[in-house]
Write a protein that holds these residues in place. Structure first.
Motif, short mmCIF file in Angstrom:
data_model
loop_
_atom_site.label_atom_id
_atom_site.label_comp_id
_atom_site.label_asym_id
_atom_site.label_seq_id
_atom_site.Cartn_x
_atom_site.Cartn_y
_atom_site.Cartn_z
N GLY A 4 0.78 -1.23 0.00
CA GLY A 4 0.00 0.00 0.00
C GLY A 4 0.81 1.28 0.00
O GLY A 4 0.24 2.36 0.09
N LYS A 5 2.13 1.20 -0.08
CA LYS A 5 2.97 2.40 -0.08
C LYS A 5 3.84 2.42 -1.33
O LYS A 5 4.16 1.38 -1.89
N GLU A 6 4.23 3.62 -1.74
CA GLU A 6 5.06 3.77 -2.93
C GLU A 6 6.54 3.76 -2.56
O GLU A 6 6.95 4.43 -1.62
N TYR A 7 7.32 3.00 -3.32
CA TYR A 7 8.76 2.92 -3.13
C TYR A 7 9.43 2.98 -4.50
O TYR A 7 8.77 2.91 -5.53
N PHE A 8 10.75 3.09 -4.51
CA PHE A 8 11.52 3.14 -5.74
C PHE A 8 12.34 1.87 -5.87
O PHE A 8 12.87 1.37 -4.89
N ILE A 9 12.44 1.36 -7.08
CA ILE A 9 13.25 0.17 -7.34
C ILE A 9 14.69 0.64 -7.54
O ILE A 9 14.97 1.42 -8.45
N PHE A 10 15.59 0.18 -6.67
CA PHE A 10 17.00 0.56 -6.77
C PHE A 10 17.82 -0.47 -7.52
O PHE A 10 18.92 -0.18 -7.94
N ASP A 31 15.75 -8.06 3.20
CA ASP A 31 15.79 -8.95 2.05
C ASP A 31 15.18 -8.28 0.83
O ASP A 31 14.58 -7.23 0.91
N SER A 32 15.32 -8.91 -0.30
CA SER A 32 14.72 -8.40 -1.53
C SER A 32 13.27 -8.84 -1.63
O SER A 32 12.83 -9.74 -0.94
N ILE A 33 12.53 -8.19 -2.51
CA ILE A 33 11.09 -8.42 -2.67
C ILE A 33 10.82 -9.10 -4.01
O ILE A 33 11.37 -8.71 -5.03
N SER A 34 9.95 -10.10 -4.00
CA SER A 34 9.55 -10.78 -5.22
C SER A 34 8.67 -9.87 -6.07
O SER A 34 7.92 -9.05 -5.54
N TYR A 35 8.76 -10.04 -7.38
CA TYR A 35 7.93 -9.23 -8.27
C TYR A 35 6.45 -9.51 -8.04
O TYR A 35 5.60 -8.67 -8.34
N LYS A 36 6.12 -10.67 -7.49
CA LYS A 36 4.73 -11.03 -7.24
C LYS A 36 4.09 -10.14 -6.17
O LYS A 36 2.89 -9.97 -6.14
N LYS A 37 4.92 -9.54 -5.30
CA LYS A 37 4.42 -8.69 -4.22
C LYS A 37 4.42 -7.22 -4.59
O LYS A 37 3.99 -6.39 -3.82
N LEU A 38 4.90 -6.90 -5.80
CA LEU A 38 4.98 -5.50 -6.24
C LEU A 38 3.93 -5.20 -7.29
O LEU A 38 3.53 -6.08 -8.04
N ARG A 39 3.53 -3.93 -7.34
CA ARG A 39 2.64 -3.47 -8.39
C ARG A 39 3.22 -2.16 -8.94
O ARG A 39 3.48 -1.23 -8.18
N ILE A 40 3.44 -2.10 -10.23
CA ILE A 40 4.05 -0.91 -10.83
C ILE A 40 3.02 0.20 -10.91
O ILE A 40 1.92 0.01 -11.43
N GLN A 41 3.37 1.36 -10.37
CA GLN A 41 2.52 2.55 -10.41
C GLN A 41 2.75 3.33 -11.69
O GLN A 41 1.81 3.69 -12.37
N ASP A 42 4.02 3.61 -11.99
CA ASP A 42 4.35 4.45 -13.13
C ASP A 42 5.76 4.11 -13.57
O ASP A 42 6.61 3.76 -12.75
N ILE A 43 6.02 4.24 -14.84
CA ILE A 43 7.34 3.98 -15.38
C ILE A 43 8.08 5.32 -15.46
O ILE A 43 7.51 6.32 -15.89
N ALA A 44 9.33 5.33 -15.05
CA ALA A 44 10.12 6.56 -15.03
C ALA A 44 10.34 7.10 -16.45
O ALA A 44 10.65 6.34 -17.36
#
Length: 65
Positions: A4-10, A31-44
């Motif tokens: 539910g929060k926005e973060y940046f992929i480093f 630890d790192s996060i699986s792509y299954k747990k992420l949702r892309i908001q916007d592409i840079a």
């Protein structure tokens, strides 16, 4: 978005997991996060750039950048 929060992929690991952080560089978890747990908001469409001031230098100090 992650939990539910926005973060940046480093970065992306060789395993396919992502390193996500806040804008100031604070890691979300150790630890790192699986792509299954992420949702892309916007592409840079641009780069983020950070400018930092160099500490005062006198004739006895030298900084190589």
């Amino acid at each position: 978005m992650y939990q539910g929060k926005e973060y940046f992929i480093f970065g992306r690991r060789a395993t396919g997991y992502f390193d996500i952080r806040t804008l100031d560089g604070t890691k979300v978890n150790k630890d790192s996060i699986s792509y299954k747990k992420l949702r892309i908001q916007d592409i840079a469409k641009a780069y983020l750039k950070e400018a930092r001031a160099i500490p005062h230098m006198n004739k006895f100090t030298c900084v190589l950048a």
